[in-house]
Design a protein around this motif. Structure first.
Motif, mmCIF file in Angstrom:
data_model
loop_
_atom_site.group_PDB
_atom_site.id
_atom_site.type_symbol
_atom_site.label_atom_id
_atom_site.label_comp_id
_atom_site.label_asym_id
_atom_site.label_seq_id
_atom_site.Cartn_x
_atom_site.Cartn_y
_atom_site.Cartn_z
ATOM 1 N N TYR A 1 0.797 -1.419 -0.008
ATOM 2 C CA TYR A 1 -0.086 0.124 0.115
ATOM 3 C C TYR A 1 0.755 1.396 0.059
ATOM 4 C CZ TYR A 1 -3.714 3.196 1.144
ATOM 5 O OH TYR A 1 -4.705 4.388 0.973
ATOM 6 N N ALA B 1 -0.224 8.128 -1.339
ATOM 7 C CA ALA B 1 -1.034 8.408 -2.264
ATOM 8 C C ALA B 1 -2.272 9.106 -1.414
ATOM 9 C CB ALA B 1 -1.639 7.180 -3.172
ATOM 10 N N VAL C 1 -5.706 12.073 -0.571
ATOM 11 C CA VAL C 1 -6.356 13.180 -0.994
ATOM 12 C C VAL C 1 -6.436 14.243 0.083
ATOM 13 C CG1 VAL C 1 -8.882 13.861 -1.422
ATOM 14 C CG2 VAL C 1 -8.196 11.493 -2.328
ATOM 15 N N LYS D 1 -9.759 16.728 1.881
ATOM 16 C CA LYS D 1 -10.925 15.591 2.116
ATOM 17 C C LYS D 1 -12.154 16.521 2.413
ATOM 18 C CE LYS D 1 -8.459 11.425 3.602
ATOM 19 N NZ LYS D 1 -7.134 12.083 3.579
ATOM 20 N N LEU E 1 -14.812 16.819 0.235
ATOM 21 C CA LEU E 1 -15.708 15.868 0.123
ATOM 22 C C LEU E 1 -16.862 15.461 1.254
ATOM 23 C CD1 LEU E 1 -13.284 13.228 -0.917
ATOM 24 C CD2 LEU E 1 -14.691 14.375 -2.371
ATOM 25 N N ASN F 1 -19.199 11.127 6.675
ATOM 26 C CA ASN F 1 -17.969 12.005 6.825
ATOM 27 C C ASN F 1 -16.600 11.066 7.257
ATOM 28 O OD1 ASN F 1 -18.919 14.286 5.900
ATOM 29 N ND2 ASN F 1 -19.615 15.032 7.860
ATOM 30 N N VAL G 1 -15.300 9.305 4.440
ATOM 31 C CA VAL G 1 -14.527 9.969 3.649
ATOM 32 C C VAL G 1 -13.002 10.022 4.017
ATOM 33 C CG1 VAL G 1 -13.849 12.627 2.962
ATOM 34 C CG2 VAL G 1 -16.337 11.664 2.830
ATOM 35 N N GLU G 2 -13.037 10.160 5.475
ATOM 36 C CA GLU G 2 -11.640 10.250 6.219
ATOM 37 C C GLU G 2 -11.083 8.701 6.048
ATOM 38 O OE1 GLU G 2 -8.989 12.278 7.517
ATOM 39 O OE2 GLU G 2 -11.103 13.220 7.641
ATOM 40 N N ALA H 1 -11.263 7.715 1.577
ATOM 41 C CA ALA H 1 -10.783 8.902 0.403
ATOM 42 C C ALA H 1 -9.490 8.460 -0.267
ATOM 43 C CB ALA H 1 -10.844 10.164 0.725
ATOM 44 N N ASP H 2 -8.580 8.240 0.585
ATOM 45 C CA ASP H 2 -7.263 7.895 0.137
ATOM 46 C C ASP H 2 -6.952 6.483 -0.802
ATOM 47 O OD1 ASP H 2 -6.356 10.264 1.166
ATOM 48 O OD2 ASP H 2 -5.550 9.309 3.091
ATOM 49 N N ARG H 3 -7.795 5.582 0.061
ATOM 50 C CA ARG H 3 -7.675 4.193 -0.543
ATOM 51 C C ARG H 3 -8.372 4.394 -1.963
ATOM 52 N NH1 ARG H 3 -5.981 1.851 4.208
ATOM 53 N NH2 ARG H 3 -5.611 -0.234 3.037
ATOM 54 N N PHE I 1 -8.583 6.885 -3.915
ATOM 55 C CA PHE I 1 -7.858 7.674 -4.924
ATOM 56 C C PHE I 1 -6.707 6.452 -5.428
ATOM 57 C CE2 PHE I 1 -4.044 10.194 -5.506
ATOM 58 C CZ PHE I 1 -4.080 10.947 -6.470
ATOM 59 N N LEU I 2 -5.987 6.207 -4.356
ATOM 60 C CA LEU I 2 -4.910 5.070 -5.022
ATOM 61 C C LEU I 2 -5.578 4.153 -5.858
ATOM 62 C CD1 LEU I 2 -1.816 4.031 -4.709
ATOM 63 C CD2 LEU I 2 -2.806 2.619 -2.776
ATOM 64 N N LYS J 1 -4.074 4.275 -9.592
ATOM 65 C CA LYS J 1 -3.085 3.191 -10.097
ATOM 66 C C LYS J 1 -3.738 2.634 -11.450
ATOM 67 C CE LYS J 1 0.278 2.519 -7.406
ATOM 68 N NZ LYS J 1 1.435 2.470 -7.814
ATOM 69 N N LYS K 1 -8.962 11.917 -8.952
ATOM 70 C CA LYS K 1 -9.656 12.868 -7.754
ATOM 71 C C LYS K 1 -11.040 13.008 -8.124
ATOM 72 C CE LYS K 1 -7.996 16.307 -6.187
ATOM 73 N NZ LYS K 1 -7.540 17.722 -6.125
ATOM 74 N N VAL L 1 -13.073 9.775 -7.413
ATOM 75 C CA VAL L 1 -13.189 9.510 -5.980
ATOM 76 C C VAL L 1 -14.431 10.716 -5.642
ATOM 77 C CG1 VAL L 1 -12.204 10.102 -3.711
ATOM 78 C CG2 VAL L 1 -10.854 9.108 -5.478
ATOM 79 N N GLN L 2 -14.218 11.832 -6.002
ATOM 80 C CA GLN L 2 -15.446 12.734 -5.865
ATOM 81 C C GLN L 2 -16.912 12.121 -6.130
ATOM 82 O OE1 GLN L 2 -14.823 16.640 -6.570
ATOM 83 N NE2 GLN L 2 -16.353 17.358 -5.273
ATOM 84 N N PHE M 1 -17.988 9.244 -4.066
ATOM 85 C CA PHE M 1 -18.676 9.883 -2.677
ATOM 86 C C PHE M 1 -20.093 10.439 -3.028
ATOM 87 C CE2 PHE M 1 -14.326 8.931 -0.746
ATOM 88 C CZ PHE M 1 -14.751 8.365 0.207
ATOM 89 N N TRP N 1 -23.461 9.620 -1.306
ATOM 90 C CA TRP N 1 -24.151 10.227 -0.559
ATOM 91 C C TRP N 1 -25.745 10.465 -0.865
ATOM 92 C CZ3 TRP N 1 -24.951 12.279 3.794
ATOM 93 C CH2 TRP N 1 -25.715 13.637 3.956
#
Lengths: 329, 160
Positions: free
Chosen positions: A116, A120, A122, A125, A128, B8, B11-12, B15-17, B19-20, B24, B33, B36-37, B40, B44
């Motif tokens: 992992y 990477a 965001v 956040k 969002l 929310n 998101v925390e 979001a990163d996962r 995005f990766l 990739k 990005k 990802v948006q 979400f 929602w």
């Protein structure tokens, strides 16, 4: 005889048939002196051979998990997947000890396990996330719809009221539709059996002695009178008043028709309060006639509506009530 | 039903996962990005139908579909295809770059199942749910993906 340092590699090449004739001779001499390695090589193709056929993936991967001999590549992949049984892992360990290419291949397979990447991310956040009072749309996106709805309500409120328009009943006390027998209310049942309704609860069991009405002007969204009926009986000193019903008023010409319909064990009929002016507007006169007289009469179709009959007393009770609706307070 | 707080938190957490996962696959920072948006946003809007315990699965499923749509659209209008960012720097031969190259050479579906397996630790059944594949297909794709990666690394002769 002095054995070469790379004898293990030669053994592997021997097993895979990749040796030149001079190296083949060396290995054969080695095996003659080391029969334990011969056993290993005898089973080599069963355990570790990397033939092209072995590269074909079984369509059902689950078959790889049964306790059968696996080829080295499958074992290495299973190891990466974390699914290689301990027993098989030991076999693989031993094989890699004597075969450097196998060990290298195992190392490379281990790289296929992706790490992992924590860099990477965001950054924003917060964009969002939902904050504060959550409204699905922005104000400027739904404001036009609100304006349009308001305009529609306004237009409806100023439109002329249809004679047969009815109130929508709110609350749980919806009217119960009563299919009247033709004998009971012949004129209603003949054409519009569903247009007279009866309540199912809170019916006074005693004869109704007095009915009074209270009108209330309702101005929004449509100009309309509503009439509450207040009922008194000998046994019920309190009135049923506003806990009972609101009845629609229907314009008939310049007048209002008010009708209250009730059915009970002791009052098995239809009671109605009809303004005299309405009766006077009828193109025929049935006031005071009993049912036999009515049924035997030639009755012109009244454009203003129908009438209800009190079977018990043979009296004309009401005129023109397309739909009666009421609401329990 | 998903509450705003749970949303929310997701998101925390994810979001990163996501995005990766997206980056990739498509190798474009801004598009990743956006995906990802979009994921979400869709979650929602469907929050009334989603159980909070299933949100990760919903997110990855939505993201996976968004990626497929994006890739299809990109391929359809190939003139607008952007050069993958990592592929433009092939001279950089550190291990991470090589692994990226190996991953990028896999077919899309193999990339997807491998990332869900390794990055997210999903089991085969969970991957099957996200990708709408059968469990057996997932296993085969993972098997093939690892073998292809190994073959690529062996071919490069640069790793070890």
């Amino acid at each position: 005889m002095k054995w070469p340092d790379n004898i293990e590699e030669l053994l592997v090449d021997y097993a895979e048939g990749n040796l030149s004739s001079d190296k083949l001779l060396i290995v054969e001499k080695w095996l003659a002196e080391h029969p334990e390695d011969l056993d290993l090589l005898m089973n080599w193709n069963d355990n570790f051979g990397l033939s092209e056929a072995d590269f074909e993936v079984d369509a059902d991967f689950s078959s790889l998990f049964v306790d059968k001999e696996l080829n080295a590549e499958e074992m290495m992949i299973l190891e990466v997947e974390g699914l290689l049984p301990e027993k098989k892992k030991k076999v693989l360990d031993e094989a890699c000890l004597i075969s450097k290419p196998l060990a290298i291949e195992r190392e490379i397979f281990s790289l296929s396990k992706l790490d992992y990447e924590r860099d990477a991310i965001v950054i924003d956040k917060s964009t969002l996330k939902k904050k504060g009072l959550i409204i699905p749309f922005r104000v400027n996106s739904w404001a036009p719809y609100v304006a349009a709805a308001s305009l529609l309500i306004f237009i409806l409120s100023i439109l002329p009221q249809e004679p047969n328009a009815v109130y929508k009943i709110r609350g749980s006390a919806s009217p119960k539709i009563v299919q009247f027998e033709a004998e009971a209310l012949p004129l209603f049942a003949a054409s519009e059996p569903r247009q007279t309704e009866s309540m199912s609860t809170s019916i006074p069991l005693e004869p109704i002695t007095q009915v009074t009405t209270h009108s209330k002007l309702r101005s929004f969204p449509r100009m309309k009178h509503r009439t509450a009926v207040q009922i008194e009986t000998p046994a019920i000193s309190r009135t049923l008043s506003y806990q009972n019903f609101v009845i629609k008023t229907t314009p008939v010409g310049a007048n209002q028709v008010k009708q209250f319909v009730a059915k009970s064990k002791t009052y098995d009929g239809v009671f109605a309060f009809v303004q005299d002016k309405v009766l006077q507007k009828l193109p025929f006169d049935l006031k005071g006639k009993n049912i036999e007289q009515i049924l035997s009469s030639e009755i012109p179709k009244a454009s203003d509506g129908k009438f209800a009959l009190d079977i018990q007393n043979g009296r004309l009770l009401a005129v023109k009530t397309p739909v009666i609706e009421w609401k329990r307070k | 039903m998903l509450s705003p707080q749970e949303y929310n938190e997701s998101v925390e957490l994810y979001a990163d996962r996501l995005f990766l996962f997206a980056y990739k696959r498509i190798q474009n920072h801004e598009q990743a990005k956006d995906i990802v948006q979009e994921s979400f946003t869709k979650i929602w809007l469907k929050r009334n139908e989603i159980q909070s315990s299933k949100i990760k699965s919903y997110l990855f499923t939505t993201c996976h579909r968004a990626i497929i749509d994006y890739v299809r659209h990109r391929d359809k209008f190939s003139a607008e295809t952007t050069i993958p960012e990592s592929r433009s720097r092939e001279s950089n031969h550190d291990l991470k770059e090589i692994m990226d190259q190996a991953l990028n050479r896999l077919p899309d579906i193999q990339q997807t199942v491998l990332m869900l397996r390794d990055y997210e630790g999903y089991n085969y059944q969970e991957i099957a749910e996200v990708t709408s594949l059968s469990e057996s297909q997932v296993k085969v794709y993972i098997f093939r993906a690892r073998k292809k990666m190994k073959d690529y690394l062996v071919k490069l002769d640069l790793v070890l």
